[in-house]
Structures are given as structure tokens and as C-alpha cells.
Enzyme design. Structure first.
Site, PDB file in Angstrom:
ATOM      1  NE  ARG A 162      -9.336  -2.558  13.530  1.00 41.30           N
ATOM      2  CZ  ARG A 162      -8.626  -1.484  12.815  1.00 41.30           C
ATOM      3  NH1 ARG A 162      -7.985  -2.427  12.317  1.00 41.30           N
ATOM      4  NH2 ARG A 162      -9.397  -0.706  12.357  1.00 41.30           N
ATOM      5  CD  GLU A 171      -0.751  -3.757  10.683  1.00 42.32           C
ATOM      6  OE1 GLU A 171      -1.920  -3.996  11.353  1.00 42.32           O
ATOM      7  OE2 GLU A 171      -1.104  -2.221  10.233  1.00 42.32           O
ATOM      8  CG  HIS A 173      -2.094  -7.090   7.548  1.00 41.84           C
ATOM      9  ND1 HIS A 173      -1.189  -6.345   7.209  1.00 41.84           N
ATOM     10  CD2 HIS A 173      -3.363  -5.843   8.254  1.00 41.84           C
ATOM     11  CE1 HIS A 173      -2.179  -4.692   7.424  1.00 41.84           C
ATOM     12  NE2 HIS A 173      -3.411  -5.200   7.976  1.00 41.84           N
ATOM     13  CG  ASP A 218      -4.623  -1.283  15.531  1.00 40.63           C
ATOM     14  OD1 ASP A 218      -3.435  -1.298  15.581  1.00 40.63           O
ATOM     15  OD2 ASP A 218      -4.756  -1.637  13.511  1.00 40.63           O
ATOM     16  CE1 TYR A 229      -6.712   3.680   8.047  1.00 41.27           C
ATOM     17  CE2 TYR A 229      -4.952   3.691   8.720  1.00 41.27           C
ATOM     18  CZ  TYR A 229      -6.022   2.902   8.432  1.00 41.27           C
ATOM     19  OH  TYR A 229      -5.971   1.890   8.340  1.00 41.27           O
ATOM     20  CG  HIS A 278      -3.237   2.090  13.608  1.00 43.18           C
ATOM     21  ND1 HIS A 278      -3.111   1.532  12.452  1.00 43.18           N
ATOM     22  CD2 HIS A 278      -4.436   2.191  14.225  1.00 43.18           C
ATOM     23  CE1 HIS A 278      -4.732   1.209  12.539  1.00 43.18           C
ATOM     24  NE2 HIS A 278      -5.213   1.760  12.463  1.00 43.18           N
ATOM     25  CG  ASP A 304      -3.322  -2.592   2.611  1.00 42.38           C
ATOM     26  OD1 ASP A 304      -3.971  -3.244   3.369  1.00 42.38           O
ATOM     27  OD2 ASP A 304      -3.305  -1.246   3.204  1.00 42.38           O
ATOM     28  CD  GLU A 335      -7.174  -6.565   9.776  1.00 39.75           C
ATOM     29  OE1 GLU A 335      -5.884  -7.148   9.680  1.00 39.75           O
ATOM     30  OE2 GLU A 335      -7.811  -5.351  10.180  1.00 39.75           O
ATOM     31  NE  ARG A 380      -2.519  -7.748  12.990  1.00 33.22           N
ATOM     32  CZ  ARG A 380      -3.633  -7.908  12.817  1.00 33.22           C
ATOM     33  NH1 ARG A 380      -4.006  -8.929  12.496  1.00 33.22           N
ATOM     34  NH2 ARG A 380      -4.418  -6.312  11.247  1.00 33.22           N
ATOM     35  CD  GLU A 421      -3.814  -5.217  14.552  1.00 35.39           C
ATOM     36  OE1 GLU A 421      -4.969  -4.749  14.723  1.00 35.39           O
ATOM     37  OE2 GLU A 421      -3.278  -4.373  13.425  1.00 35.39           O
ATOM     38  CG  ASN A 455      -2.496   1.171   1.436  1.00 33.63           C
ATOM     39  OD1 ASN A 455      -1.707   1.711   0.014  1.00 33.63           O
ATOM     40  ND2 ASN A 455      -2.103   1.077   2.275  1.00 33.63           N
ATOM     41  CD1 TRP A 498       0.564   6.983  10.221  1.00 41.08           C
ATOM     42  CD2 TRP A 498      -0.751   5.591  10.341  1.00 41.08           C
ATOM     43  NE1 TRP A 498       0.226   6.341   9.051  1.00 41.08           N
ATOM     44  CE2 TRP A 498      -0.343   5.285   8.686  1.00 41.08           C
ATOM     45  CE3 TRP A 498      -1.211   4.095  10.856  1.00 41.08           C
ATOM     46  CZ2 TRP A 498      -0.825   5.008   8.529  1.00 41.08           C
ATOM     47  CZ3 TRP A 498      -1.673   3.740   9.527  1.00 41.08           C
ATOM     48  CH2 TRP A 498      -1.843   3.378   8.688  1.00 41.08           C
TER      49      TRP A 498
HETATM   50  O1  KDG Z   1      -1.663  -0.118   4.752  1.00 44.83           O
HETATM   51  C1  KDG Z   1      -2.214  -0.380   6.104  1.00 44.83           C
HETATM   52  C2  KDG Z   1      -3.128  -0.822   6.861  1.00 44.83           C
HETATM   53  O2  KDG Z   1      -2.852  -2.430   6.006  1.00 44.83           O
HETATM   54  C3  KDG Z   1      -3.467  -0.880   8.114  1.00 44.83           C
HETATM   55  O3  KDG Z   1      -3.867   0.425   8.012  1.00 44.83           O
HETATM   56  C4  KDG Z   1      -4.680  -1.700   8.506  1.00 44.83           C
HETATM   57  O4  KDG Z   1      -3.842  -1.209  10.668  1.00 44.83           O
HETATM   58  C5  KDG Z   1      -4.265  -2.430   9.766  1.00 44.83           C
HETATM   59  C6  KDG Z   1      -4.885  -3.491  10.219  1.00 44.83           C
HETATM   60  O5  KDG Z   1      -5.203  -4.051  11.375  1.00 44.83           O
HETATM   61  O6  KDG Z   1      -6.009  -3.997   9.666  1.00 44.83           O
HETATM   62 MG    MG Z   2      -3.099  -2.837  11.662  1.00 48.53          MG
END
Ligand code: KDG
Ligand code: MG
Length: 401
Positions: free
Chosen positions: A147, A261, A311, A209, A159, A211, A315, A338, A282, A235, A37, A401
Site C-alpha cells: 500500500r 474497516e 483490516h 487508502d 495522517y 481514508h 491498532d 493487511e 475490509r 480503499e 482505537n 477521514w
Molecule cells: O484506527 C484507525 C486505523 O486502524 C486506520 O486508520 C488504519 O486505515 C487504516 C488501514 O487501512 O490500515
Molecule cells: Mg484503511
């Protein structure tokens, strides 16, 4: 059998996907996902300029040798671009092998360890009430795990906290900049889960999450504050380059931890797994470099009571999700998958045989991973440049993030 051609496609049916298609002299083809992504074209160049020429004429059955060749042979190992490119090839090779064997991929991996895979989806809202309502709506649809993320009082939409922002919404064709305040977030989040438990009860798994936005001691504080609400996991509590930081979090909280992830190799996860600093890994088929290395991570994790939580955001293409489902069906230490769904146009370009019913995923029973790629339809959705957002503290400091 010999590889005769490898084609790379970039299409954007709702969002950008990079797809690898391997052709053989016996007419069998295989499909792989190589999506990264926000950096899709870098992977395309890596594949077209550097990997495809190496593959022509090779025996597609020699998956392990090809994987080692591409990984070790480059000298410059690891990294998201390299590993997503290798993953696209690796998934396509496993697809070919399973088709040649006439088996669904999970059978080739060792057979099913369970009948269905519990999955979780995303509930978001601009405030706590909206987020809890969104979670309730998912539970009504049959999800057993959700989630939950909510907008943070005093901050504009961020985000991953507020459902109104997405990870492809660039501004003026450049990354969108968002604001972050750890203290506001830490004050607000326990109240989100208190409200969720009050409204939704205890017969549902709740996930959250972070992030990567906290430091280890802040994550320890959040984990402690969330303990009364018995989360399934917290997460990406911190940016995990500094793996030893998890020792500090672990020492302070019994809230289960998930991470990985953005990991690319087993080396990113080794210390976390072998010291039992996490509960769920993940990593996912595409960003881990394919099925070949992810299977090894799953086995290492199993030795240390760490379960999978691959994950599965939208995306990664439906091809990656299919591979994750087959791996999860086999993995003795599967935890949860997920599942955030796909826009209709993506599911037309990538028609699949996996299914989601009542909060559970099921692999297809046909040969291979079961996802077909419609090249003609894909051509109607050309690549669109897009970026993930960037995060700054309120004083302008660039943040994780
Ligand atoms: O490209 C980044 C996303 O895949 C991510 O932000 C999604 O954190 C994410 C998740 O747990 O699905
Ligand atoms: Mg995540």
C-alpha cells in the site's frame, strides 16, 4: 464446561489494546481482542459492567447462542463499542472451543483452503520519491503487495498520506487537527502511482487508502485516473454510511474497490455486497463483532464474488490478526490480508504462533488461535489516553477521514 471468570485487561505495549480472558471450570482459557482505537475505555466499561455478569456460569461451547444473546438481548444493537466488546468474548470462546477440540482454529472452521495468505504492508513517505523508495524496500524484503501513500504538495503532513504522522499522536493529550485539500490530493495521487509503476514495475500489487475523504463523484474521478496503473484496490474512497454512493463510483471506474474497516455488522455491507459494488470487504474480527458474524459476512461475500481483505492495522491486537489469519486460511474467497507488523514489546505481551515470511502469513498449527497473553508483562505497560487525528478543510470546515 462452565465459564467461571472473565477478566478484561488494558495495556499499552507500543499502543493501547483491550484484551478479554475467559476462564473455565476445566482449566481451559481463551483470549479475545476488544480494542477500539481512541475509545478503549468505553469498551472496557461495556464489558465489565454489562457483559461479564451475564457470562458467568454459561457453557462456553454455546458460542452461537451467547453471541445472539449479547447482540439481540441488548435491544440496542450494533455500534463500534458494542460490537468490539462482543467480539472480545466471541474470539475467546472460539479459542476455548478449538483448544478443547485440540485443533487449530482454521481446522474447526472447515479446514485450510490454501497454503499461505498473501499480505500487504504499508509504504509511506513525505513525497513521491520517499514513498516509492519505501515500497521498493518492502519488495526487497519479499512483499508481493504494497500500500503506497505519500505527502501531498502544499499540505502539511496528513495522517495516512505521510508516514511522519501516526494515528495515536495526540497534541496536549487531545486529538491533533490536520488539514485536507481534495483538489491537491486528486492532482497529486495519479503521479504517485505513475512513479511507482515506473520504478517498481508490474510484478507487484499496488494498493491505496483514501481514508474516506472523497465524495462519490470525486472517487469516481480518482478511480478513472488510477486505471492505467492497475491497482489491486482503492480503499475507503468515501465515507460509506451512504452505501448507495458506491453505485456512482462503480458506474465510472474499473479500479477495484475495498471498504469496510469501520463496519460493525453485516447490515453495513449488505447492499455493497449484494449489488457487487465492491471487490473486497475490509471488515475485521474485532470491529465486526467476532468470528461468528464475520464468517457469515465472508460467506455472503463469496456468493457475490467479493473477496476478503480484513483490516489488519497495528491498532488491533495480535489476537485479532491471528483470528483473521485463521479465517483467511479457511475462507474460500480470501483475497489479501493487511499486515503492518507490531512493535517488539507488543509481540512479547502477545506471543503468537502465526508467522510472516516473504510477504505471506501462516497460522500456527497448535490448538486455538495460537496467541498467548502475558498478564504480568502487560501490567508494565499501563493504558495511555490517545486519539485519532481530526481533519479540517483549509477554511476550517471539519471533514471526514
Ligand atoms: O484506527 C484507525 C486505523 O486502524 C486506520 O486508520 C488504519 O486505515 C487504516 C488501514 O487501512 O490500515
Ligand atoms: Mg484503511
Amino acid at each position: 464446561m462452565k465459564i467461571t471468570d472473565v477478566k478484561i485487561f488494558v495495556c499499552s505495549p507500543g499502543r493501547n489494546f483491550v484484551t478479554v480472558k475467559i476462564h473455565t471450570d476445566e482449566g481451559l482459557t481463551g483470549i479475545g481482542d476488544a480494542t477500539l482505537n481512541g475509545r478503549e475505555k468505553a469498551v472496557v466499561a461495556y464489558l465489565e459492567d454489562h457483559l461479564v455478569p451475564i457470562l458467568i456460569g454459561r457453557d462456553p461451547a454455546r458460542i452461537e447462542d451467547i453471541w445472539q444473546y449479547l447482540y439481540r438481548g441488548a435491544y440496542w444493537r450494533r455500534g463500534p463499542v458494542t460490537m468490539a466488546a462482543i467480539a472480545g468474548i466471541d474470539m475467546a470462546l472460539w479459542d476455548i472451543k478449538a483448544k478443547a477440540a485440540g485443533m487449530p482454529l482454521y481446522d474447526l472452521l472447515g479446514g485450510a483452503s490454501r497454503d499461505r495468505l498473501m499480505c500487504y504492508s504499508h509504504a509511506q513517505g513525505s513525497d513521491i520519491g520517499e514513498a516509492v523508495d519505501a515500497a521498493g524496500a518492502l519488495i526487497e524484503k519479499g512483499y508481493r503487495a504494497v500500500r503506497i501513500q505519500a505527502g501531498i504538495p502544499g499540505l502539511p503532513p496528513v495522517y495516512g498520506a505521510d508516514g511522519t504522522t501516526t494515528n495515536t499522536a495526540s497534541e496536549n493529550n487531545l486529538p491533533r487537527e490536520e488539514l485536507w485539500s481534495t483538489s491537491k490530493y486528486l492532482r497529486h495521487t495519479p503521479g504517485l502511482f505513475e512513479a511507482a509503476r515506473n520504478a517498481l514495475g508490474w510484478d507487484v500489487e499496488l494498493l491505496h487508502d483514501v481514508h474516506h475523504r472523497l465524495t462519490p463523484i470525486e472517487a469516481a474521478r480518482l478511480g478513472k485516473d488510477l486505471e492505467p496503473f492497475r491497482l489491486f484496490w482503492m480503499e475507503d474512497a468515501v465515507a460509506a454510511e451512504y452505501q448507495e454512493g458506491f453505485r456512482q463510483i462503480r458506474a465510472h471506474t474499473t479500479t477495484p474497490l475495498a471498504v469496510g474497516e469501520v463496519f460493525n455488522t453485516i447490515w453495513d455491507a449488505r447492499l455493497l455486497i449484494t449489488e457487487q459494488l465492491i471487490d473486497y470487504i475490509r471488515m475485521t474480527s474485532v470491529h465486526a463483532g467476532g468470528i461468528t458474524p464475520l464468517r457469515r459476512v465472508v460467506d455472503l461475500a463469496g456468493v457475490y464474488n467479493v473477496r476478503t481483505g480484513f483490516h489488519g492495522a497495528m491498532d488491533m491486537s495480535p489476537v485479532c490478526l491471528a483470528c483473521n489469519i485463521h479465517l483467511g486460511y479457511w475462507a474460500p474467497n480470501f483475497g489479501i490480508q493487511e499486515y503492518s507488523g507490531y512493535p517488539d514489546e507488543a509481540l512479547e505481551v502477545f506471543s503468537g504462533t502465526w508467522t510472516m515470511r516473504e510477504g505471506h502469513l501462516y497460522p500456527g498449527q497448535g490448538p486455538g488461535h495460537g496467541v498467548e497473553f502475558n498478564e504480568e508483562l502487560a501490567a508494565r505497560y499501563p493504558y495511555e489516553r490517545s486519539y485519532l487525528p481530526v481533519n479540517r478543510l483549509e477554511d476550517g470546515t471539519l471533514w471526514h477521514w
